[in-house]
Design a protein around this motif. Sequence first.
Motif, PDB file in Angstrom:
ATOM      1  N   ARG A  96       0.934  -1.333   0.079  1.00 24.33           N
ATOM      2  CA  ARG A  96       0.207  -0.022  -0.125  1.00 24.33           C
ATOM      3  C   ARG A  96       0.703   1.139  -0.120  1.00 24.33           C
ATOM      4  NH1 ARG A  96       0.839   1.301   4.918  1.00 24.33           N
ATOM      5  NH2 ARG A  96       1.191  -0.228   6.662  1.00 24.33           N
TER       6      ARG A  96
ATOM      7  N   LEU B 106      -4.188   3.712  -1.122  1.00 26.15           N
ATOM      8  CA  LEU B 106      -4.605   2.805  -2.285  1.00 26.15           C
ATOM      9  C   LEU B 106      -3.445   1.495  -1.773  1.00 26.15           C
ATOM     10  CD1 LEU B 106      -4.286   5.009  -5.223  1.00 26.15           C
ATOM     11  CD2 LEU B 106      -6.434   4.027  -4.126  1.00 26.15           C
TER      12      LEU B 106
ATOM     13  N   LEU C 102      -2.910  -2.874  -2.820  1.00 29.73           N
ATOM     14  CA  LEU C 102      -2.975  -4.087  -3.792  1.00 29.73           C
ATOM     15  C   LEU C 102      -2.720  -5.360  -2.903  1.00 29.73           C
ATOM     16  CD1 LEU C 102      -3.182  -5.093  -6.574  1.00 29.73           C
ATOM     17  CD2 LEU C 102      -0.854  -4.822  -6.866  1.00 29.73           C
TER      18      LEU C 102
ATOM     19  N   THR D 231      -7.363 -11.268  -6.263  1.00 32.13           N
ATOM     20  CA  THR D 231      -6.519 -10.083  -6.044  1.00 32.13           C
ATOM     21  C   THR D 231      -7.361  -9.054  -6.082  1.00 32.13           C
ATOM     22  OG1 THR D 231      -4.853 -11.419  -7.725  1.00 32.13           O
ATOM     23  CG2 THR D 231      -4.743  -8.725  -7.569  1.00 32.13           C
ATOM     24  N   THR D 232      -7.143  -8.090  -5.183  1.00 33.91           N
ATOM     25  CA  THR D 232      -7.869  -6.986  -4.897  1.00 33.91           C
ATOM     26  C   THR D 232      -7.369  -5.685  -4.626  1.00 33.91           C
ATOM     27  OG1 THR D 232      -7.576  -7.148  -2.493  1.00 33.91           O
ATOM     28  CG2 THR D 232      -9.498  -8.466  -3.404  1.00 33.91           C
ATOM     29  N   LEU D 233      -8.004  -4.542  -5.132  1.00 31.70           N
ATOM     30  CA  LEU D 233      -7.265  -3.367  -5.160  1.00 31.70           C
ATOM     31  C   LEU D 233      -8.451  -2.379  -4.076  1.00 31.70           C
ATOM     32  CD1 LEU D 233      -5.421  -1.271  -6.259  1.00 31.70           C
ATOM     33  CD2 LEU D 233      -7.204  -0.617  -7.978  1.00 31.70           C
TER      34      LEU D 233
ATOM     35  N   THR E  26     -13.196  -1.663  -1.631  1.00 30.86           N
ATOM     36  CA  THR E  26     -12.469  -2.804  -2.230  1.00 30.86           C
ATOM     37  C   THR E  26     -13.118  -3.470  -3.410  1.00 30.86           C
ATOM     38  OG1 THR E  26     -11.594  -2.900   0.002  1.00 30.86           O
ATOM     39  CG2 THR E  26     -11.023  -4.865  -1.543  1.00 30.86           C
TER      40      THR E  26
ATOM     41  N   GLY F  45     -12.127  -6.548  -6.893  1.00 25.83           N
ATOM     42  CA  GLY F  45     -10.969  -7.150  -7.259  1.00 25.83           C
ATOM     43  C   GLY F  45     -11.700  -8.425  -8.045  1.00 25.83           C
TER      44      GLY F  45
END
Length: 322
Positions: free
Chosen positions: A179, A191, A193, A215-217, A239, A241
């Motif tokens: 992050r 932000l 990942l 996989t998440t953002l 969130t 992903g």
Amino acid sequence: MRTSGVVIALSLCLLPRPARAQDALALTWSAPPSCPSRDEVVARVARLRPNLTRAASGLRATATVTPAPRGRWRVRLRTEVHGDVGERSLEGRTCALIADATAVVLALASDALPDAPPPADHPALPESVVQLDDPESALPRPVLPPPPPSPTRRQLALGLDAAVDPLAFAGAAIALALRGALELGALRVELGLAQQLPTTLSGAREGTGADVLATTLSARACAMRARPMVSIGLCASATGGVMWATAFGLQRNDVAAWPWAAAGGGAALRVGPGRGRIAVIARVEALANLTRPRFVVEGVGVAGEVYALALWTSLGVEMRWP
């Protein structure tokens, strides 16, 4: 007979004069012409303390009378009795009342003289005269421009977290997150990942199932309350992903992907010097899953499903600049 008259006249000149208040009181009186004179003030002192004599000399005073706001009058009085100095400011409706109040203060001050006779009474200030604790408090103050705002402190941070991610399955999975953050005073914007490590879901038939990962953002905003070593804050996050599942134990092991999104909020705790480079940060957040993918193994059935609510916990370190 003429000689006798001369002797009598000389004798009268040599007799001691009656003691006067003017002899015992050294008063410097500064006031506008419309106010009572110095002699009138001293005469009022003499009426209050008729026994004030030359032997009691040692009282010095300076009084300055000026107009005050709203048509009132103010006197700033400084007294000195054998080296002991006192100051006060009085305010009243008229200059005559101010003169009376000055005479009262001087009469009371004369009681402290070493040779002063015991006072017969203790005169009080006129009712409409007030004493100002801060002589300048009643004066109109200039309107000053507000001070310029202090510049907002800015910091950049880069961190690495280990998290317990219970989003996808009936159980917890481990995730690693990278992050970046920008701090603008008390506001912290992040932000991140995150990559969830693979988790195995078993199917109803032995030897079948799926390996799932995500996989998440994420985007997060926190209001931080800073302290020298510990900062705490409340955060809101969003969130999104993708989740992947790879089947195993089947004649055809397909790979499938599902979009996933969640929103939530929680608390953050940062431990480290306020202007230090390294800090430890912990976070607990409750998330509401906006999408809930189901993992179905063909010919076997449902292997797992995303929960409606989940709890995200993480612990990590970060480095900050400047």
